[in-house]
Scaffold this motif. Structure first.
Motif, mmCIF file in Angstrom:
data_model
loop_
_atom_site.group_PDB
_atom_site.id
_atom_site.type_symbol
_atom_site.label_atom_id
_atom_site.label_comp_id
_atom_site.label_asym_id
_atom_site.label_seq_id
_atom_site.Cartn_x
_atom_site.Cartn_y
_atom_site.Cartn_z
ATOM 1 N N MET A 213 0.848 -1.189 0.000
ATOM 2 C CA MET A 213 0.000 0.000 0.000
ATOM 3 C C MET A 213 0.883 1.238 0.000
ATOM 4 S SD MET A 213 -3.045 1.232 2.623
ATOM 5 C CE MET A 213 -2.001 1.663 4.029
ATOM 6 N N THR A 214 0.523 2.213 -0.816
ATOM 7 C CA THR A 214 1.211 3.493 -0.823
ATOM 8 C C THR A 214 0.354 4.519 -0.098
ATOM 9 O OG1 THR A 214 2.018 2.928 -3.029
ATOM 10 C CG2 THR A 214 2.412 5.155 -2.265
ATOM 11 N N VAL A 215 0.971 5.283 0.798
ATOM 12 C CA VAL A 215 0.290 6.368 1.511
ATOM 13 C C VAL A 215 0.817 7.685 0.959
ATOM 14 C CG1 VAL A 215 -0.178 7.421 3.750
ATOM 15 C CG2 VAL A 215 0.059 4.931 3.557
ATOM 16 N N ASN A 216 -0.084 8.486 0.420
ATOM 17 C CA ASN A 216 0.309 9.738 -0.225
ATOM 18 C C ASN A 216 -0.372 10.916 0.469
ATOM 19 O OD1 ASN A 216 1.678 8.252 -2.332
ATOM 20 N ND2 ASN A 216 -0.342 7.830 -3.173
ATOM 21 N N PRO A 217 0.202 11.392 1.550
ATOM 22 C CA PRO A 217 -0.411 12.531 2.239
ATOM 23 C C PRO A 217 -0.063 13.854 1.581
ATOM 24 C CG PRO A 217 1.508 11.760 3.446
ATOM 25 C CD PRO A 217 1.376 10.866 2.247
ATOM 26 N N GLY A 218 -0.969 14.814 1.741
ATOM 27 C CA GLY A 218 -0.630 16.192 1.452
ATOM 28 C C GLY A 218 0.197 16.717 2.606
ATOM 29 N N PRO A 219 0.212 18.016 2.846
ATOM 30 C CA PRO A 219 1.002 18.570 3.952
ATOM 31 C C PRO A 219 0.531 18.039 5.306
ATOM 32 C CG PRO A 219 -0.459 20.228 3.009
ATOM 33 C CD PRO A 219 -0.501 19.063 2.085
ATOM 34 N N VAL A 220 1.480 17.621 6.131
ATOM 35 C CA VAL A 220 1.197 17.076 7.456
ATOM 36 C C VAL A 220 1.915 17.924 8.496
ATOM 37 C CG1 VAL A 220 1.269 15.028 8.939
ATOM 38 C CG2 VAL A 220 1.030 14.762 6.449
ATOM 39 N N SER A 221 1.259 18.192 9.588
ATOM 40 C CA SER A 221 1.815 19.061 10.628
ATOM 41 C C SER A 221 2.894 18.329 11.415
ATOM 42 C CB SER A 221 0.696 19.530 11.574
ATOM 43 O OG SER A 221 1.211 20.399 12.555
ATOM 44 N N THR A 222 4.111 18.298 10.860
ATOM 45 C CA THR A 222 5.246 17.626 11.499
ATOM 46 C C THR A 222 6.489 18.503 11.359
ATOM 47 O OG1 THR A 222 6.056 16.491 9.520
ATOM 48 C CG2 THR A 222 4.274 15.401 10.753
ATOM 49 N N ASN A 223 7.596 18.040 11.945
ATOM 50 C CA ASN A 223 8.850 18.797 11.833
ATOM 51 C C ASN A 223 9.514 18.639 10.469
ATOM 52 O OD1 ASN A 223 9.880 16.209 11.956
ATOM 53 N ND2 ASN A 223 10.867 16.454 13.954
ATOM 54 N N PHE A 224 8.870 17.906 9.563
ATOM 55 C CA PHE A 224 9.343 17.820 8.171
ATOM 56 C C PHE A 224 9.601 19.209 7.607
ATOM 57 C CE2 PHE A 224 8.137 18.219 3.701
ATOM 58 C CZ PHE A 224 8.921 17.277 3.075
ATOM 59 N N PHE A 225 8.714 20.156 7.944
ATOM 60 C CA PHE A 225 8.804 21.486 7.365
ATOM 61 C C PHE A 225 9.905 22.339 8.008
ATOM 62 C CE2 PHE A 225 4.396 20.212 6.418
ATOM 63 C CZ PHE A 225 4.458 20.299 5.036
ATOM 64 N N ASN A 226 10.478 21.869 9.126
ATOM 65 C CA ASN A 226 11.614 22.585 9.701
ATOM 66 C C ASN A 226 12.788 22.623 8.723
ATOM 67 O OD1 ASN A 226 10.049 22.792 11.975
ATOM 68 N ND2 ASN A 226 11.180 21.270 13.157
ATOM 69 N N ILE A 227 12.896 21.560 7.920
ATOM 70 C CA ILE A 227 13.946 21.488 6.909
ATOM 71 C C ILE A 227 13.420 21.954 5.553
ATOM 72 C CG2 ILE A 227 15.475 19.927 5.634
ATOM 73 C CD1 ILE A 227 15.591 18.167 8.127
ATOM 74 N N ALA A 228 12.250 21.438 5.171
ATOM 75 C CA ALA A 228 11.746 21.665 3.820
ATOM 76 C C ALA A 228 11.309 23.106 3.576
ATOM 77 C CB ALA A 228 10.580 20.708 3.547
ATOM 78 N N ASP A 229 10.697 23.723 4.589
ATOM 79 C CA ASP A 229 10.095 25.048 4.416
ATOM 80 C C ASP A 229 10.768 26.043 5.354
ATOM 81 O OD1 ASP A 229 8.252 27.035 3.596
ATOM 82 O OD2 ASP A 229 6.931 26.548 5.266
ATOM 83 N N LYS A 230 11.951 26.478 4.981
ATOM 84 C CA LYS A 230 12.766 27.279 5.900
ATOM 85 C C LYS A 230 12.138 28.620 6.255
ATOM 86 C CE LYS A 230 16.984 25.220 4.053
ATOM 87 N NZ LYS A 230 16.283 24.425 3.032
ATOM 88 N N ASN A 231 11.438 29.247 5.296
ATOM 89 C CA ASN A 231 10.876 30.571 5.592
ATOM 90 C C ASN A 231 9.461 30.516 6.142
ATOM 91 O OD1 ASN A 231 9.228 30.101 3.325
ATOM 92 N ND2 ASN A 231 10.637 31.185 1.954
ATOM 93 N N GLY A 232 8.846 29.328 6.186
ATOM 94 C CA GLY A 232 7.515 29.171 6.770
ATOM 95 C C GLY A 232 6.366 29.588 5.872
ATOM 96 N N HIS A 233 6.656 30.042 4.659
ATOM 97 C CA HIS A 233 5.592 30.521 3.773
ATOM 98 C C HIS A 233 4.656 29.395 3.349
ATOM 99 C CE1 HIS A 233 8.280 34.135 2.443
ATOM 100 N NE2 HIS A 233 7.816 34.250 3.675
ATOM 101 N N TYR A 234 5.234 28.225 3.053
ATOM 102 C CA TYR A 234 4.413 27.117 2.570
ATOM 103 C C TYR A 234 3.402 26.676 3.633
ATOM 104 C CZ TYR A 234 3.159 22.564 0.627
ATOM 105 O OH TYR A 234 2.477 21.488 0.152
#
Length: 266
Positions: free
Chosen positions: A185-206
């Motif tokens: 099974m493949t799980v394909n989430p949209g944006p999830v409220s995790t620390n993933f964005f600490n690296i991926a989204d440095k400026n917080g705009h996304y």
């Protein structure tokens, strides 16, 4: 409404289990009485997840600190697990990272690291665990893809490519394992409220711009674990982005126009 399941006497292996989606899936699987093997680099974070599990479950918990982008270490992880347990019922490949940057600004070293963990590490580990599942004729492999692997957006070329690779790898793997009664099974989430964005989204705009689509990791984990024992092939959430991914597949030119006009949120 999600169905109730009991995973007693089952063993679930989770990579990327120290935080985010992987941690929440580990906790939810243990809540459903599965024993769990938690794998990630940071042993202290794994211990924190173990403590959370012990608050809700008496399940056995094995912790393994490892860099799942290194083939030699992956082999060691597999041997260590085999010395402690004799089978694997569920494998959740949740280890991965992303970085939202223009392809032409991203270093190829970072791009290589992303592929090493998100794709090659997943493949190496799946190959080892999958062979064991084939021998016993049962098991399920759950791979974390992403809506990013289905819908292109600017500043995610490399990350989207890794997730598209995971999705297509899983689709073919499902066909190859079907004769052995091993499910994928493949799980394909949209944006999830995790620390993933600490690296991926440095400026917080996304994160600011996609708040209406943001999933909570514990709720996503509940949905994922609820499908451990059925034959569901793909779980894409939220529903709105699942529809959007289908629309893009059918009408890519219109999809590109919409994304360029309204969808560049990074």
């Amino acid at each position: 409404m999600m169905k109730e399941i009991n995973l007693e006497n089952k063993i679930t292996v989770i990579t990327g289990a120290s935080s985010g989606i992987g941690a929440e899936i580990a906790i939810e699987a243990a809540r459903k009485n599965s024993d769990v093997v938690l794998i990630a680099r940071d042993i202290q974070k794994l211990q924190h997840v173990q403590a959370r599990i012990k608050q809700v479950s008496d399940s056995d918990v094995i912790l393994i600190s490892a860099d799942m982008s290194n083939p030699d270490i992956i082999e060691q992880v597999y041997k260590k697990m085999k010395s402690k347990i004799d089978r694997f019922d569920y494998l959740v490949n949740a280890a991965g990272f992303g970085d939202f940057d223009s392809f032409f600004d991203m270093s190829m070293t970072k791009a290589q690291s992303m592929f090493d963990l998100n794709v090659m590490g997943l493949m190496y580990f799946t190959r080892l665990i999958g062979r064991d599942m084939m021998k016993v004729g049962s098991g399920k492999i759950i791979n974390l893809g992403s809506v990013a692997g289905k819908i292109p957006t600017p500043k995610s070329a490399v990350y989207s490519a890794t997730k598209a690779a995971v999705i297509q790898f899983s689709n073919v793997l499902r066909l190859e394992l079907a004769p052995f009664d091993v499910k994928v099974m493949t799980v394909n989430p949209g944006p999830v409220s995790t620390n993933f964005f600490n690296i991926a989204d440095k400026n917080g705009h996304y994160v600011e711009n996609v708040g209406s689509f943001m999933l909570e990791p514990d709720e996503l984990a509940q949905k994922v674990v609820s499908h451990f024992e059925d034959s569901k092939k793909e779980l894409t959430l939220p529903f709105s982005l699942n529809l959007a991914s289908k629309f893009y597949l059918l009408f890519p030119m219109i999809g590109d126009y919409i994304i360029m006009k309204w969808g560049d949120k990074k």
